[in-house]
Design a protein around this motif. Structure first.
Motif, mmCIF file in Angstrom:
data_model
loop_
_atom_site.group_PDB
_atom_site.id
_atom_site.type_symbol
_atom_site.label_atom_id
_atom_site.label_comp_id
_atom_site.label_asym_id
_atom_site.label_seq_id
_atom_site.Cartn_x
_atom_site.Cartn_y
_atom_site.Cartn_z
ATOM 1 N N LEU A 298 -56.838 -25.632 -17.684
ATOM 2 C CA LEU A 298 -58.209 -25.192 -17.943
ATOM 3 C C LEU A 298 -58.397 -23.803 -17.367
ATOM 4 O O LEU A 298 -57.988 -23.526 -16.233
ATOM 5 C CB LEU A 298 -59.212 -26.131 -17.272
ATOM 6 N N LEU A 299 -59.030 -22.924 -18.139
ATOM 7 C CA LEU A 299 -59.346 -21.573 -17.695
ATOM 8 C C LEU A 299 -60.817 -21.308 -17.993
ATOM 9 O O LEU A 299 -61.302 -21.638 -19.084
ATOM 10 C CB LEU A 299 -58.483 -20.542 -18.439
ATOM 11 N N SER A 300 -61.524 -20.708 -17.051
ATOM 12 C CA SER A 300 -62.927 -20.382 -17.261
ATOM 13 C C SER A 300 -63.243 -19.010 -16.702
ATOM 14 O O SER A 300 -62.708 -18.619 -15.659
ATOM 15 C CB SER A 300 -63.838 -21.412 -16.581
ATOM 16 N N ALA A 301 -64.108 -18.281 -17.381
ATOM 17 C CA ALA A 301 -64.559 -16.975 -16.911
ATOM 18 C C ALA A 301 -65.829 -17.101 -16.082
ATOM 19 O O ALA A 301 -66.677 -16.209 -16.059
ATOM 20 C CB ALA A 301 -64.778 -16.031 -18.082
ATOM 21 N N THR A 302 -65.963 -18.231 -15.401
ATOM 22 C CA THR A 302 -67.034 -18.472 -14.435
ATOM 23 C C THR A 302 -66.420 -19.086 -13.188
ATOM 24 O O THR A 302 -65.602 -20.001 -13.285
ATOM 25 C CB THR A 302 -68.101 -19.424 -15.001
ATOM 26 N N SER A 303 -66.801 -18.597 -12.025
ATOM 27 C CA SER A 303 -66.210 -19.056 -10.778
ATOM 28 C C SER A 303 -66.887 -20.330 -10.289
ATOM 29 O O SER A 303 -67.775 -20.303 -9.436
ATOM 30 C CB SER A 303 -66.315 -17.967 -9.701
ATOM 31 N N SER A 304 -66.447 -21.455 -10.844
ATOM 32 C CA SER A 304 -66.961 -22.753 -10.440
ATOM 33 C C SER A 304 -65.851 -23.764 -10.697
ATOM 34 O O SER A 304 -65.223 -23.744 -11.755
ATOM 35 C CB SER A 304 -68.216 -23.115 -11.243
ATOM 36 N N GLY A 305 -65.612 -24.657 -9.728
ATOM 37 C CA GLY A 305 -64.428 -25.503 -9.763
ATOM 38 C C GLY A 305 -64.278 -26.345 -11.015
ATOM 39 O O GLY A 305 -65.255 -26.800 -11.617
ATOM 40 N N LEU A 306 -63.005 -26.593 -11.390
ATOM 41 C CA LEU A 306 -62.684 -27.307 -12.624
ATOM 42 C C LEU A 306 -61.852 -28.565 -12.391
ATOM 43 O O LEU A 306 -61.433 -29.209 -13.360
ATOM 44 C CB LEU A 306 -61.898 -26.376 -13.564
ATOM 45 N N ASP A 307 -61.589 -28.920 -11.147
ATOM 46 C CA ASP A 307 -60.631 -29.988 -10.872
ATOM 47 C C ASP A 307 -61.030 -31.312 -11.535
ATOM 48 O O ASP A 307 -60.193 -31.977 -12.161
ATOM 49 C CB ASP A 307 -60.492 -30.209 -9.365
ATOM 50 N N ARG A 308 -62.265 -31.726 -11.390
ATOM 51 C CA ARG A 308 -62.690 -33.013 -11.944
ATOM 52 C C ARG A 308 -62.572 -33.031 -13.457
ATOM 53 O O ARG A 308 -62.139 -34.023 -14.054
ATOM 54 C CB ARG A 308 -64.127 -33.319 -11.518
ATOM 55 N N VAL A 309 -62.962 -31.937 -14.085
ATOM 56 C CA VAL A 309 -62.861 -31.854 -15.544
ATOM 57 C C VAL A 309 -61.397 -31.907 -15.970
ATOM 58 O O VAL A 309 -61.030 -32.609 -16.922
ATOM 59 C CB VAL A 309 -63.524 -30.568 -16.071
ATOM 60 N N GLY A 310 -60.550 -31.178 -15.258
ATOM 61 C CA GLY A 310 -59.138 -31.171 -15.594
ATOM 62 C C GLY A 310 -58.509 -32.548 -15.471
ATOM 63 O O GLY A 310 -57.758 -32.984 -16.351
ATOM 64 N N LEU A 311 -58.813 -33.254 -14.394
ATOM 65 C CA LEU A 311 -58.254 -34.595 -14.208
ATOM 66 C C LEU A 311 -58.766 -35.551 -15.266
ATOM 67 O O LEU A 311 -58.020 -36.427 -15.750
ATOM 68 C CB LEU A 311 -58.597 -35.107 -12.809
ATOM 69 N N ARG A 312 -60.029 -35.399 -15.660
ATOM 70 C CA ARG A 312 -60.590 -36.274 -16.698
ATOM 71 C C ARG A 312 -59.894 -36.042 -18.038
ATOM 72 O O ARG A 312 -59.552 -36.988 -18.752
ATOM 73 C CB ARG A 312 -62.092 -36.000 -16.825
ATOM 74 N N LEU A 313 -59.675 -34.779 -18.380
ATOM 75 C CA LEU A 313 -58.991 -34.475 -19.638
ATOM 76 C C LEU A 313 -57.537 -34.947 -19.596
ATOM 77 O O LEU A 313 -57.011 -35.462 -20.590
ATOM 78 C CB LEU A 313 -59.053 -32.977 -19.921
ATOM 79 N N LEU A 314 -56.894 -34.795 -18.465
ATOM 80 C CA LEU A 314 -55.494 -35.241 -18.322
ATOM 81 C C LEU A 314 -55.397 -36.740 -18.508
ATOM 82 O O LEU A 314 -54.473 -37.255 -19.164
ATOM 83 C CB LEU A 314 -54.968 -34.833 -16.946
ATOM 84 N N GLU A 315 -56.353 -37.469 -17.957
ATOM 85 C CA GLU A 315 -56.339 -38.920 -18.046
ATOM 86 C C GLU A 315 -56.456 -39.391 -19.503
ATOM 87 O O GLU A 315 -55.934 -40.444 -19.866
ATOM 88 C CB GLU A 315 -57.475 -39.508 -17.214
ATOM 89 N N GLY A 316 -57.124 -38.612 -20.337
ATOM 90 C CA GLY A 316 -57.337 -39.011 -21.729
ATOM 91 C C GLY A 316 -56.218 -38.650 -22.678
ATOM 92 O O GLY A 316 -56.289 -38.959 -23.878
ATOM 93 N N LEU A 317 -55.143 -38.030 -22.190
ATOM 94 C CA LEU A 317 -54.052 -37.626 -23.052
ATOM 95 C C LEU A 317 -53.109 -38.791 -23.349
ATOM 96 O O LEU A 317 -53.001 -39.735 -22.578
ATOM 97 C CB LEU A 317 -53.273 -36.481 -22.423
ATOM 98 N N HIS A 318 -52.414 -38.718 -24.494
ATOM 99 C CA HIS A 318 -51.515 -39.770 -24.934
ATOM 100 C C HIS A 318 -50.099 -39.530 -24.394
ATOM 101 O O HIS A 318 -49.517 -38.480 -24.661
ATOM 102 C CB HIS A 318 -51.471 -39.831 -26.458
ATOM 103 N N PRO A 319 -49.526 -40.486 -23.672
ATOM 104 C CA PRO A 319 -48.165 -40.293 -23.147
ATOM 105 C C PRO A 319 -47.165 -40.015 -24.249
ATOM 106 O O PRO A 319 -47.298 -40.508 -25.369
ATOM 107 C CB PRO A 319 -47.870 -41.624 -22.459
ATOM 108 N N VAL A 320 -46.161 -39.216 -23.916
ATOM 109 C CA VAL A 320 -45.110 -38.893 -24.894
ATOM 110 C C VAL A 320 -44.104 -40.043 -24.928
ATOM 111 O O VAL A 320 -43.654 -40.497 -23.869
ATOM 112 C CB VAL A 320 -44.407 -37.581 -24.491
#
Length: 320
Positions: A298-320
């Motif tokens: 995740l990349l954002s042009a606003t200085s505000s943390g992204l960890d929770r969003v990143g972990l949530r998106l990672l959790e929703g991905l389909h294993p290879v």
């Protein structure tokens, strides 16, 4: 651009993140999406730069150019005779060197105030200036403690072992071999690429770019989301230079384990390897479930943390 991924990103991000991008890798392959900017836009990746430096360090170990027990002064002679000159590369790579987060001579509190009030770049030192400040640093007890200074020195030491600059090391040993079309470390505003974004603070005010020679290995790299997606693919395939940097080697704070910069934590019975970053105007998150061979940046042009969003998106991905 993946329309479905863009919708997921828009729904997951807080409203303040109006300019953002995501790269995701799972059973569907590498997908990218952007919000508010063209796909070629490049972002400050902040301390995710340390993860790239970790890869370059591990690659240099593989090449036999240095060892984990090499002291800094062997590669950065300006530190000969100084306490920091005896610090080893291994301890730097795992944040156990005893070095402070920043040299006291940088007056970090005053600079933090300037960032908040005026949006200025607090990291303008050249490498010689950084080394001069480091000579005055007292080395504390070797215990787990996050150090921007440590990774600045590590990156420049690895570059010195290769007989080049950190800028060129990043390009020659990571960006070009992996095919990262936009991944670079500008030392000055004049070196920013044509698609470089302007970042904003949490309240929306513009921020100066965080560029600088000293800063580069610890927080000065910029990249596009497409390039970060390509890097994810190489890391999870095990083909990236220095990929063993991801392997945890030591305990860190808060129940984490650490490799060469990269952190590992258990999240709901899954092992996640990750790093995050924030500058005055940007935020970033890179996370991988190496067992499932999934990952997200995740990349954002606003200085505000992204960890929770990143972990949530990672959790929703389909294993290879």
């Amino acid at each position: 651009m993946d329309v479905r991924l863009a919708a997921e990103l828009r729904a997951a991000l807080p409203r303040r993140h109006r300019v953002a991008a995501v790269a995701a890798l799972d059973a569907r392959g590498v997908r990218t999406a952007v919000l508010g900017v063209p796909p070629a836009s490049d972002f400050e990746i902040g301390s995710v730069s340390k993860g790239l430096t970790g890869l370059l360090y591990a690659d240099a170990l593989d090449r036999g150019e240095l060892t984990a027990s090499t002291p800094l002064a062997d590669l950065l002679p300006d530190l000969a005779g100084a306490p920091a000159g005896r610090v080893t590369l291994r301890s730097l790579s795992t944040h156990r060197s005893g070095l402070p987060r920043l040299p006291p001579g940088m007056h970090p509190h005053r600079r933090s105030v300037d960032v908040l009030r005026h949006g200025t770049n607090p990291y303008r030192e050249t490498l010689p200036e950084l080394l001069a400040l480091t000579r005055q640093v007292r080395v504390g007890r070797p215990r787990p403690a996050y150090s921007n200074l440590g990774f600045e020195l590590l990156g420049h030491a690895v570059a010195a072992a290769a007989g080049t600059s950190y800028q060129d090391l990043l390009r020659q040993r990571l960006a070009e071999p992996v095919g990262l079309g936009c991944c670079y470390a500008p030392y000055a505003v004049s070196e920013l690429g044509p698609h470089a974004l302007t970042g904003r603070g949490g309240r929306g005010g513009p921020r100066e770019p965080w560029v600088g020679e000293a800063l580069a290995p610890a927080g000065g790299v910029r990249a596009s989301v497409g390039s970060m997606g390509t890097l994810l693919e190489a890391l999870l395939a095990g083909t990236a230079p220095g990929v063993r940097a991801l392997e945890p080697r030591a305990d860190f704070t808060g129940g984490l384990r650490i490799g060469a910069a990269w952190l590992t934590v258990r999240v709901r019975e899954r092992e996640v390897t990750w790093h995050n970053g924030r500058t005055g105007g940007f935020a970033s998150f890179a996370g991988m479930d190496r067992g499932a061979r999934t990952g997200v940046v995740l990349l954002s042009a606003t200085s505000s943390g992204l960890d929770r969003v990143g972990l949530r998106l990672l959790e929703g991905l389909h294993p290879v």
